[in-house]
Design a protein around this motif. Structure first.
Motif, short mmCIF file in Angstrom:
data_model
loop_
_atom_site.label_atom_id
_atom_site.label_comp_id
_atom_site.label_asym_id
_atom_site.label_seq_id
_atom_site.Cartn_x
_atom_site.Cartn_y
_atom_site.Cartn_z
N ASP A 70 0.80 -1.22 0.00
CA ASP A 70 0.00 0.00 0.00
C ASP A 70 0.84 1.28 0.00
N GLY A 71 2.15 1.14 -0.15
CA GLY A 71 3.03 2.31 -0.26
C GLY A 71 3.74 2.69 1.02
N ALA A 72 3.29 2.23 2.17
CA ALA A 72 3.95 2.53 3.44
C ALA A 72 5.13 1.59 3.65
N THR A 73 6.23 2.13 4.15
CA THR A 73 7.44 1.33 4.36
C THR A 73 8.08 1.67 5.70
N ILE A 74 8.91 0.75 6.20
CA ILE A 74 9.58 0.97 7.49
C ILE A 74 10.93 0.26 7.49
N THR A 75 11.86 0.84 8.23
CA THR A 75 13.17 0.23 8.45
C THR A 75 13.33 -0.12 9.91
N VAL A 76 13.83 -1.32 10.17
CA VAL A 76 14.20 -1.74 11.52
C VAL A 76 15.72 -1.82 11.53
N ALA A 77 16.36 -1.14 12.49
CA ALA A 77 17.82 -1.05 12.48
C ALA A 77 18.42 -1.35 13.85
N VAL A 78 19.45 -2.19 13.86
CA VAL A 78 20.24 -2.44 15.06
C VAL A 78 21.36 -1.40 15.09
N ASP A 79 21.43 -0.61 16.16
CA ASP A 79 22.49 0.40 16.25
C ASP A 79 22.96 0.60 17.69
N GLY A 80 22.95 -0.50 18.47
CA GLY A 80 23.37 -0.40 19.85
C GLY A 80 24.88 -0.19 19.98
N PRO A 81 25.33 0.37 21.11
CA PRO A 81 26.77 0.59 21.33
C PRO A 81 27.55 -0.71 21.23
N GLY A 82 28.59 -0.71 20.39
CA GLY A 82 29.43 -1.89 20.23
C GLY A 82 28.82 -3.01 19.41
#
Length: 265
Positions: A170-182
């Motif tokens: 339907d056009g909606a998108t999302i990113t899931v990102a790991v960005d924890g310290p270390g």
């Protein structure tokens, strides 16, 4: 990650936490369950997959051929039942070729390595349930294990369309990102839409909000990011989004959690 080591560790932590929780205590993350229900559930699941994998190559069962593990009349017998199930599963998986074929409910499963990964994360998530039920702080997971857990939720529980169904974005998108310290940065992009179709065996018609992993060259409508363990707990409904960073359309972040709730327990 060493999936078998992870499975053994979290099964032990689960058993320890479960022993300290009253059998009739409610599981905060699964309020329809008691502590005793939780112990029986993991025992039954581990016994099921031990029989699917089998004691040796070619000796495993198809899922429909596995007889459900009987629940003891007394909750006092559940810890011993769990111990036997865990031992049976670990024994079945130890030393096996990950590419060895076996039954699976998932189109991309059908091998022992898939079962090992799935059961490592099953023990991990339910270990968190047991610790919450016992009133304990949830023990942190190894970041690599947790990041693999995020990948498994998105690639196994959320992604994938059976041949009899259709996904319409339907056009909606999302990113899931790991960005924890270390931690090693990782990211997944998903497109939202509707899944429709009629199951050929049950005749059940489906029309569900859904999401699929996609390769997107640009930015997405929203992003949720944070340490791998916080993301894993959140996606499984075992933790809130307080420790996560949200950018873009926050409603899509909540939408992703609702979509994952359809495929997780």
């Amino acid at each position: 990650m060493d999936a078998l080591e992870s499975l053994e560790r979290d099964s032990e932590l689960f058993a320890d936490a479960a022993r300290s929780a009253p059998p009739d205590a409610r599981v905060p993350s699964c309020p329809e369950w008691t502590g005793a229900d939780l112990v029986y559930h993991l025992a039954e699941v581990q016994d099921f997959w031990a029989r699917v994998v089998g004691p040796a190559p070619g000796e495993g069962l198809a899922g429909d051929d596995v007889v459900s593990l009987p629940r003891p009349a007394s909750d006092a017998e559940l810890p011993a039942l769990l111990q036997r199930s865990t031992s049976r599963l670990v024994g079945a998986l130890r030393g096996r070729d990950p590419q060895e074929p076996c039954w699976s409910w998932h189109d991309d499963g059908g091998r022992v390595g898939w079962v090992l990964r799935r059961q490592a994360h099953e023990a991990l998530v339910h270990r968190a349930d047991a610790e919450l039920t016992a009133g304990r702080d949830v023990t942190a997971a190894d970041p690599d294990v947790a990041a693999d857990g995020v990948d498994e939720v998105l690639s196994v529980m959320v992604d994938g369309v059976p041949g009899w169904g259709v996904f319409t974005p339907d056009g909606a998108t999302i990113t899931v990102a790991v960005d924890g310290p270390g931690e090693t940065p990782r990211s997944w992009s998903l497109a939202f839409g509707r899944f429709t179709g009629t199951g050929p065996e049950s005749g059940t018609a489906y029309d569900l909000d859904a999401a699929q992993l996609v390769d997107l060259p640009g930015s997405t409508s929203a992003q949720v990011a944070g340490p791998a363990w916080a993301l894993d707990l959140w996606l499984w409904g075992r933790g809130g989004a307080d420790g996560l960073t949200v950018e873009g359309d926050a409603a899509l972040v909540e939408r992703l959690r609702r979509v994952t709730a359809e495929g997780t327990r």
